[in-house]
Write a protein that holds these residues in place. Sequence first.
Motif, PDB file in Angstrom:
ATOM      1  N   ASN A 212      35.872  37.585  41.230  1.00  0.00           N
ATOM      2  CA  ASN A 212      37.319  37.339  41.215  1.00  0.00           C
ATOM      3  C   ASN A 212      38.081  38.652  41.170  1.00  0.00           C
TER       4      ASN A 212
ATOM      5  N   GLY B  80      45.871  37.373  40.234  1.00  0.00           N
ATOM      6  CA  GLY B  80      44.759  36.446  40.392  1.00  0.00           C
ATOM      7  C   GLY B  80      45.056  35.083  39.805  1.00  0.00           C
TER       8      GLY B  80
ATOM      9  N   LYS C 132      40.492  40.281  49.035  1.00  0.00           N
ATOM     10  CA  LYS C 132      39.964  38.916  48.976  1.00  0.00           C
ATOM     11  C   LYS C 132      40.501  38.087  50.131  1.00  0.00           C
TER      12      LYS C 132
ATOM     13  N   GLU D  59      42.956  31.785  40.420  1.00  0.00           N
ATOM     14  CA  GLU D  59      41.652  32.206  39.933  1.00  0.00           C
ATOM     15  C   GLU D  59      41.483  31.815  38.463  1.00  0.00           C
TER      16      GLU D  59
END
Length: 296
Positions: free
Chosen positions: A100, A268, A35, A273
């Motif tokens: 995500n 995350g 990411k 996230e």
Amino acid sequence: MNTTSTTTAQNKTIIAWLLLCLLATMWGSSFIIMKKALVAFTPVQIGALRIMSAGLVFLPWIISRRKEYPKEKTRYFLASGFLGYLFPAFLFALAGTRVNSSLVGALNSCTPLFVLMVGALFFQQIIKRWQAIGLILGFIGSIVLILSASKNGLSFNNPYALLIVLSALMYGFNVNITGKHLSTINPVLVSAWTLCGVAILAGITLFATDFLSRINTQTLTPLLLVILLGAINSGIAAIIFNYILQIASPVFASSVTYLIPVVATMIGFLDGEPISLYHYFGMSVILVGVYLINKK
């Protein structure tokens, strides 16, 4: 003799679980790394660089042991390389643009379901009753996760999640192929010869893009992250995974995906996230299904 055998078996079990936890930490952190790298490179470039870096790790073994290469196993090395490394690397990077990292990790836990299903359909493995129940629960949990596009509820706005499910299916084939046809070969050499061919293809693909023109002082950190991702999370992790396959079983080795969602979700969450209730529910259903599949 029996006592010695029991002790050896127990030691292998402990080692297998410790390595499984280490592997989960390595692979669970992969999603957030991809990411972060997507701000500088395309999904194709990230996937190609990751596999090329992993292949370079094994270059010394490939050169020094080239005369020991078992030519009769070539098709299995290629199948494992494509299904276990090259294709999933591209799919994970592409999914990372819209999904995500925590959800990617959760969906990846479908892998043991596909390991069992592929083993039953193509490798003459028998599915027991509770394993069948586990398969059904696993797929239900996967559907919930795929539909959980946002914290606002269920929707069909996240088709990129299907790319992770496709990768899990590929892993299901790879684990069974490796477990049946490559389990007698040194795990370091299995990893080296498996990644050798696909690393060359990955390198050609990488330099056919605008990769070099993207490298500058701002992209050095993402570049280093992807190189380390390939060398450690793909290269070194491949050795660990293949070793677990040899001292345990394909289904146990694929059980690393029990722990990956936990690692991915924690990382995350720390990265900001959003995690919805549906994510937790879907993940829980998958883990129950995977538990039933591995129930003695």
